[in-house]
Write an enzyme that holds these catalytic residues in place. Structure first.
Site, PDB file in Angstrom:
ATOM      1  CG  HIS A  90     -95.716 -21.270  39.487  1.00 29.96           C
ATOM      2  ND1 HIS A  90     -95.598 -20.457  40.602  1.00 29.96           N
ATOM      3  CD2 HIS A  90     -94.460 -21.600  39.120  1.00 29.96           C
ATOM      4  CE1 HIS A  90     -94.308 -20.315  40.879  1.00 29.96           C
ATOM      5  NE2 HIS A  90     -93.610 -20.997  40.006  1.00 29.96           N
ATOM      6  CE  LYS A 117     -90.510 -19.636  38.751  1.00 33.47           C
ATOM      7  NZ  LYS A 117     -90.399 -20.655  39.816  1.00 33.47           N
ATOM      8  CD  GLU A 135     -99.159 -20.025  42.433  1.00 33.30           C
ATOM      9  OE1 GLU A 135     -98.237 -20.021  41.597  1.00 33.30           O
ATOM     10  OE2 GLU A 135    -100.001 -19.116  42.518  1.00 33.30           O
TER      11      GLU A 135
END
Length: 261
Positions: A143, A170, A86
């Site tokens: 991510h 997120k 990530e």
């Protein structure tokens, strides 16, 4: 929309809160960075445990958490181990990732933890349960350092995080063109309108900088700045970031007041 209260701040209000990472490699570097960041006015501070060379040594991890808690006083601490897949600095197995996050939770010095959605479901669910039993909020994160998915896919990823029990969702992506940034902002706005928890989004790199500044406009509740070394491409220096966020907030507020008149 729900907000997340951490000590003296509330995430999910109009103006995005600013988080600054500690990315020291050694114990002394971590402490030095915490001391430099402390008086700078960050809303919260993230300790990136994957940046250090002693993350597997529990006594050292405990000592860091105790020390930065004393240095930062009432500034909230976000504990993060960003795995290599990530964009982090260290490879880590699922069991070790679970145990490290459990340890950080049990120490009680961190106010919130970051959990990566990409780990096995059982590991993610167990960390979330452990954190919530300790009354510690969870950022569930994803991510993508290669590309930006289409807007609908990004919104669905954020909504999945909410279903999994995240307190904050997120998503960070890498734009390959300006339209990718627009797609990220569209997905953010859709998520804000469809979800009950705060969302945090960013397009990394230079062309994505607008996504780090425009959270109040599109719905990202938290942005990451830096004091010295950045933890991800495109982060803005803390002082400049806070000044820009305040400028945007004043512009929005003035426009709202003019509309009322």
């Amino acid at each position: 929309m729900k907000t997340v209260r951490l000590r003296n701040i509330e995430i999910g209000m109009k103006v995005p809160k600013v988080c600054v990472p500690i990315v020291g490699k050694t114990f002394s570097e971590v402490i030095e960075q915490a001391e430099r960041i402390s008086p700078m006015g960050a809303d919260l501070v993230e300790w990136r445990a994957d940046c250090c060379d002693f993350y597997s040594e529990r006594e050292q991890v405990e000592a860091v958490l105790v020390s930065i808690r004393e240095i930062l006083e009432d500034t909230p601490i976000l504990f993060t181990f960003r795995s290599r897949q990530e964009g982090g600095n260290q490879p880590i197995g699922g069991k070790e990732y679970l145990e490290l996050n459990r340890f950080a939770i049990q120490e009680g010095m961190a106010d919130m933890i970051d959990v990566e959605l990409s780990h096995e479901d059982e590991i993610v669910d167990e960390i979330i349960r452990t954190a919530h039993r300790a009354k510690i909020p969870v950022i569930l994160s994803s991510h993508n350092f290669e590309r930006t998915p289409d807007p609908a896919a990004m919104t669905e990823t954020l909504k999945e995080m909410e279903k999994r029990g995240a307190d904050i969702a997120k998503l960070a992506v890498m734009p390959n063109c300006e339209r990718d940034v627009l797609n990220l902002l569209c997905a953010t706005l859709d998520a804000r309108e469809q979800m009950d928890i705060p969302v945090v989004t960013m397009a990394m790199g230079g062309i994505g900088i607008v996504s780090r500044l425009s959270g109040e406009c599109f719905g990202s509740a938290l942005t990451f700045g830096c004091v010295g070394k950045a933890s991800a491409p495109g982060q803005v220096e803390l002082k400049q970031l806070k000044a820009t966020l305040e400028l945007i907030h004043r512009g929005i507020t003035r426009s709202e007041l003019e509309q009322e008149d």
